[in-house]
Write an enzyme that holds these catalytic residues in place. Structure first.
Site, PDB file in Angstrom:
ATOM      1  N   ASP A 135     143.987  46.038 -89.731  1.00  0.00           N
ATOM      2  CA  ASP A 135     145.433  46.193 -89.869  1.00  0.00           C
ATOM      3  C   ASP A 135     145.830  47.621 -89.517  1.00  0.00           C
ATOM      4  O   ASP A 135     145.396  48.579 -90.162  1.00  0.00           O
ATOM      5  CB  ASP A 135     145.869  45.836 -91.289  1.00  0.00           C
ATOM      6  CG  ASP A 135     147.370  45.577 -91.365  1.00  0.00           C
ATOM      7  OD1 ASP A 135     147.944  45.128 -90.358  1.00  0.00           O
ATOM      8  OD2 ASP A 135     147.966  45.844 -92.422  1.00  0.00           O
ATOM      9  N   HIS A 142     158.454  52.212 -90.561  1.00  0.00           N
ATOM     10  CA  HIS A 142     157.865  51.791 -91.835  1.00  0.00           C
ATOM     11  C   HIS A 142     157.047  52.933 -92.436  1.00  0.00           C
ATOM     12  O   HIS A 142     157.161  53.238 -93.628  1.00  0.00           O
ATOM     13  CB  HIS A 142     156.974  50.560 -91.624  1.00  0.00           C
ATOM     14  CG  HIS A 142     156.117  50.225 -92.818  1.00  0.00           C
ATOM     15  ND1 HIS A 142     156.634  49.661 -93.964  1.00  0.00           N
ATOM     16  CD2 HIS A 142     154.789  50.398 -93.046  1.00  0.00           C
ATOM     17  CE1 HIS A 142     155.654  49.489 -94.853  1.00  0.00           C
ATOM     18  NE2 HIS A 142     154.532  49.924 -94.318  1.00  0.00           N
ATOM     19  N   GLU A 207     154.799  41.828 -95.471  1.00  0.00           N
ATOM     20  CA  GLU A 207     154.917  42.806 -94.388  1.00  0.00           C
ATOM     21  C   GLU A 207     155.039  42.030 -93.084  1.00  0.00           C
ATOM     22  O   GLU A 207     154.158  41.221 -92.751  1.00  0.00           O
ATOM     23  CB  GLU A 207     153.711  43.751 -94.342  1.00  0.00           C
ATOM     24  CG  GLU A 207     153.693  44.734 -95.506  1.00  0.00           C
ATOM     25  CD  GLU A 207     152.646  45.839 -95.367  1.00  0.00           C
ATOM     26  OE1 GLU A 207     151.681  45.654 -94.580  1.00  0.00           O
ATOM     27  OE2 GLU A 207     152.797  46.873 -96.039  1.00  0.00           O
ATOM     28  N   GLU A 209     154.577  41.669 -89.371  1.00  0.00           N
ATOM     29  CA  GLU A 209     153.716  42.324 -88.383  1.00  0.00           C
ATOM     30  C   GLU A 209     153.528  41.424 -87.162  1.00  0.00           C
ATOM     31  O   GLU A 209     153.585  40.200 -87.255  1.00  0.00           O
ATOM     32  CB  GLU A 209     152.338  42.648 -88.987  1.00  0.00           C
ATOM     33  CG  GLU A 209     152.454  43.517 -90.237  1.00  0.00           C
ATOM     34  CD  GLU A 209     151.156  44.188 -90.661  1.00  0.00           C
ATOM     35  OE1 GLU A 209     150.268  44.358 -89.799  1.00  0.00           O
ATOM     36  OE2 GLU A 209     151.047  44.529 -91.852  1.00  0.00           O
ATOM     37  N   ASP A 241     151.353  40.223 -93.842  1.00  0.00           N
ATOM     38  CA  ASP A 241     150.334  40.952 -94.599  1.00  0.00           C
ATOM     39  C   ASP A 241     150.830  41.091 -96.050  1.00  0.00           C
ATOM     40  O   ASP A 241     151.342  42.134 -96.444  1.00  0.00           O
ATOM     41  CB  ASP A 241     150.133  42.319 -93.935  1.00  0.00           C
ATOM     42  CG  ASP A 241     149.018  43.124 -94.580  1.00  0.00           C
ATOM     43  OD1 ASP A 241     148.089  42.518 -95.134  1.00  0.00           O
ATOM     44  OD2 ASP A 241     149.093  44.365 -94.526  1.00  0.00           O
ATOM     45  N   ARG A 245     152.210  45.728-104.202  1.00  0.00           N
ATOM     46  CA  ARG A 245     152.515  47.169-104.159  1.00  0.00           C
ATOM     47  C   ARG A 245     152.024  47.924-105.388  1.00  0.00           C
ATOM     48  O   ARG A 245     151.594  49.077-105.270  1.00  0.00           O
ATOM     49  CB  ARG A 245     154.019  47.392-103.998  1.00  0.00           C
ATOM     50  CG  ARG A 245     154.625  46.782-102.754  1.00  0.00           C
ATOM     51  CD  ARG A 245     154.046  47.388-101.501  1.00  0.00           C
ATOM     52  NE  ARG A 245     154.720  46.864-100.311  1.00  0.00           N
ATOM     53  CZ  ARG A 245     154.227  46.976 -99.090  1.00  0.00           C
ATOM     54  NH1 ARG A 245     153.057  47.583 -98.883  1.00  0.00           N
ATOM     55  NH2 ARG A 245     154.874  46.491 -98.061  1.00  0.00           N
ATOM     56  N   GLN A 248     148.370  48.224-105.093  1.00  0.00           N
ATOM     57  CA  GLN A 248     148.090  49.102-103.949  1.00  0.00           C
ATOM     58  C   GLN A 248     148.224  50.579-104.323  1.00  0.00           C
ATOM     59  O   GLN A 248     147.362  51.395-103.969  1.00  0.00           O
ATOM     60  CB  GLN A 248     149.060  48.760-102.812  1.00  0.00           C
ATOM     61  CG  GLN A 248     148.825  49.532-101.515  1.00  0.00           C
ATOM     62  CD  GLN A 248     149.815  49.116-100.408  1.00  0.00           C
ATOM     63  OE1 GLN A 248     150.594  48.166-100.569  1.00  0.00           O
ATOM     64  NE2 GLN A 248     149.783  49.818 -99.293  1.00  0.00           N
ATOM     65  N   LYS A 261     145.684  43.869-100.567  1.00  0.00           N
ATOM     66  CA  LYS A 261     145.911  43.265 -99.253  1.00  0.00           C
ATOM     67  C   LYS A 261     145.044  42.027 -99.038  1.00  0.00           C
ATOM     68  O   LYS A 261     145.441  41.099 -98.339  1.00  0.00           O
ATOM     69  CB  LYS A 261     145.585  44.277 -98.155  1.00  0.00           C
ATOM     70  CG  LYS A 261     146.419  45.545 -98.222  1.00  0.00           C
ATOM     71  CD  LYS A 261     147.848  45.306 -97.790  1.00  0.00           C
ATOM     72  CE  LYS A 261     148.588  46.622 -97.640  1.00  0.00           C
ATOM     73  NZ  LYS A 261     149.879  46.428 -96.972  1.00  0.00           N
ATOM     74  N   THR A 265     146.397  36.825 -96.082  1.00  0.00           N
ATOM     75  CA  THR A 265     147.237  37.213 -94.952  1.00  0.00           C
ATOM     76  C   THR A 265     147.564  35.923 -94.215  1.00  0.00           C
ATOM     77  O   THR A 265     146.665  35.115 -93.984  1.00  0.00           O
ATOM     78  CB  THR A 265     146.475  38.168 -94.010  1.00  0.00           C
ATOM     79  OG1 THR A 265     146.018  39.286 -94.766  1.00  0.00           O
ATOM     80  CG2 THR A 265     147.335  38.637 -92.859  1.00  0.00           C
ATOM     81  N   GLU A 382     160.582  48.834 -98.371  1.00  0.00           N
ATOM     82  CA  GLU A 382     161.559  49.654 -97.640  1.00  0.00           C
ATOM     83  C   GLU A 382     162.983  49.239 -97.965  1.00  0.00           C
ATOM     84  O   GLU A 382     163.848  50.083 -98.177  1.00  0.00           O
ATOM     85  CB  GLU A 382     161.356  49.486 -96.132  1.00  0.00           C
ATOM     86  CG  GLU A 382     160.124  50.158 -95.589  1.00  0.00           C
ATOM     87  CD  GLU A 382     159.989  49.856 -94.114  1.00  0.00           C
ATOM     88  OE1 GLU A 382     160.825  50.336 -93.327  1.00  0.00           O
ATOM     89  OE2 GLU A 382     159.064  49.109 -93.740  1.00  0.00           O
TER      90      GLU A 382
END
Ligand code: MN
Length: 438
Positions: A135, A142, A207, A209, A241, A245, A248, A261, A265, A382
């Site tokens: 990844d 971002h 996420e 991607e 993904d 948080r 993380q 993570k 996925t 975000e």
């Protein structure tokens, strides 16, 4: 790279493909599916149907290089076709385009029922056995926005504009679109708490991607030069993904994300080939004034001229309340692949620059693709500024992070004047409750 397979006036005898927003005859993405009561096999999306590569082989519709390619694509994983490289994919694309062309309707009329399956009656699988999943972090907006939450004065690390930053993620938990993602349990340590505890993730996020499917790859010790990198990129998908948080932020120091993570996925199940996307290539947007040029091993004029993509992304959310009310999913944000700071070729060249070997069926994530404007954020971290500003929906609901029952939906469309637009198909996933702690 642009040829007759992209011609805008081309139509198919699979009538749902004509004017289809996602899978017109100009797309022809590769996947693995099971028809009603059937075994997993290679197929190609065409309108609301799936073309059965093995059935077409049995009917004797392939010869020469196209036959070799079809044999490599007919099984329950597409790794042999990915390994065979661009010439094989192009031979398959040309021949399948001809078989499905409206002008060929009479020739296949007697066997058409065997060649295509109704996609509503098919299950989709992962298209390849994934040896490794890497990844990246190439979405600079971002990286800046997420970095600013923790380091307001210095959001980007000093290496960002030199190194296409990445980490090795988990291949075993990559799943195809459409399933459930279980809220993980893990170690959480909010700032006000002196010590961590173990329990359900409170800040579950997605996420957005761009996924990249790797083709032939390289031997260990033999880096792929950037000028050859695109030969090793077979195609693309959407990739979610899922990110825990709170887990993380506690676990990532100093070695980076791990259990936050690897919970899972999700990928859209179709490989949209490099060939199908040829008309939608663009120049890599120029770096802002004052940014360093890429180092020579990552700097190729042809890649800078054609290595970007104009692919529009959309993120939608369907909450349990919206679902109960029969409402459509709410559009959360829109973004574009042109927001990536690094090209896919630069990712390939960087990944192999130390001699690391890529293998057919390896998967890359681009990193979260966000823009700069409100409504272009590729994740909730975000959009809500780290959970501080909830987003509100027309039905009165709000979210900071995902709630059990929420379904996250990604869509992607590539458009260019004079060409037929193509889509990626959806990447969807629904959050389900954490396992009870024993
Ligand atoms: Mn990511």
């Amino acid at each position: 790279m642009i040829d007759d397979t992209h011609k805008a006036d081309r139509t198919s005898w699979v009538s749902s493909a004509n004017g289809h927003a996602t899978f017109p005859i100009q797309n022809l993405p590769l996947g693995v599916f099971s028809p009603d009561c059937g075994s997993a096999r290679g197929g190609i999306a065409i309108g609301d149907s799936i073309f059965d590569i093995g059935a077409a082989l049995e009917a004797g519709l392939f010869t020469g290089a196209a036959r070799d390619a079809a044999e490599a694509a007919a099984g329950r994983i597409l790794n042999p076709l990915l390994e065979a490289g661009p010439a094989a994919r192009q031979a398959l694309r040309r021949r399948v385009g001809d078989i499905l062309d409206a002008n060929n309707a009479d020739a296949v009329k007697a066997i058409a029922g065997r060649l295509v399956h109704d996609s509503d009656r098919c299950a989709m699988h992962l298209p390849a056995r994934i040896g490794d999943f890497t990844d990246f972090f190439a979405g600079i907006h971002h990286a800046e926005t997420a970095g600013r939450i923790n380091r307001p004065d210095n959001p980007l690390m000093p290496n960002y504009k030199y190194v296409p930053v990445a980490y090795h993620s988990r291949a075993s938990s990559v799943r195809p679109s459409g399933g459930l993602v279980r809220r993980p349990n893990g170690q959480r340590k909010p700032p006000e708490q002196a010590a961590p505890d173990f329990g359900p993730c409170r800040n579950l996020d997605y996420e957005l991607e761009l996924g990249v499917w790797i083709g032939p790859g390289n031997d260990i010790g033999s880096p792929i030069p950037i000028a050859e990198a695109s030969r090793h990129v077979a195609g693309f998908c959407l990739l979610n993904d899922w990110s825990a948080r709170d887990i993380q932020s506690w676990e990532s120091q100093p070695l980076g994300p791990f259990l936050s993570k690897s919970l899972s996925t999700f990928v859209s199940p179709w490989i949209v080939t490099a060939e199908a996307l040829a008309p939608f290539r663009i120049a890599q947007p120029p770096r802002p004034a004052g940014d360093p040029a890429p180092l020579p091993h990552l700097n190729d004029p042809a890649d800078q001229a054609h290595g970007g993509f104009d692919i529009g992304f959309q993120v939608l959310l369907l909450t349990p309340k919206m679902r109960q009310a029969g409402a459509a999913p709410h559009g959360l944000s829109r973004s574009n692949a042109s927001m990536l700071y690094w090209t896919v070729a630069q990712m390939v060249a960087h990944h192999t620059s130390n001699g690391c070997n890529l293998q057919p069926g390896d998967l890359f994530g681009s990193g979260t693709v966000s823009g700069t404007a409100p409504g272009s954020e590729g994740c909730l971290l975000e959009m809500t500024r780290g959970g501080r500003n909830p987003v509100s929906f027309p039905n009165g609901e709000t979210r900071t992070y995902l709630v059990d029952g929420d379904e996250v939906i990604f869509r992607a469309t590539a458009r260019r004047d004079g060409f037929v637009s193509i889509g990626f198909g959806e990447c969807r996933g629904t959050v389900t409750e954490a396992l009870a702690l024993g």
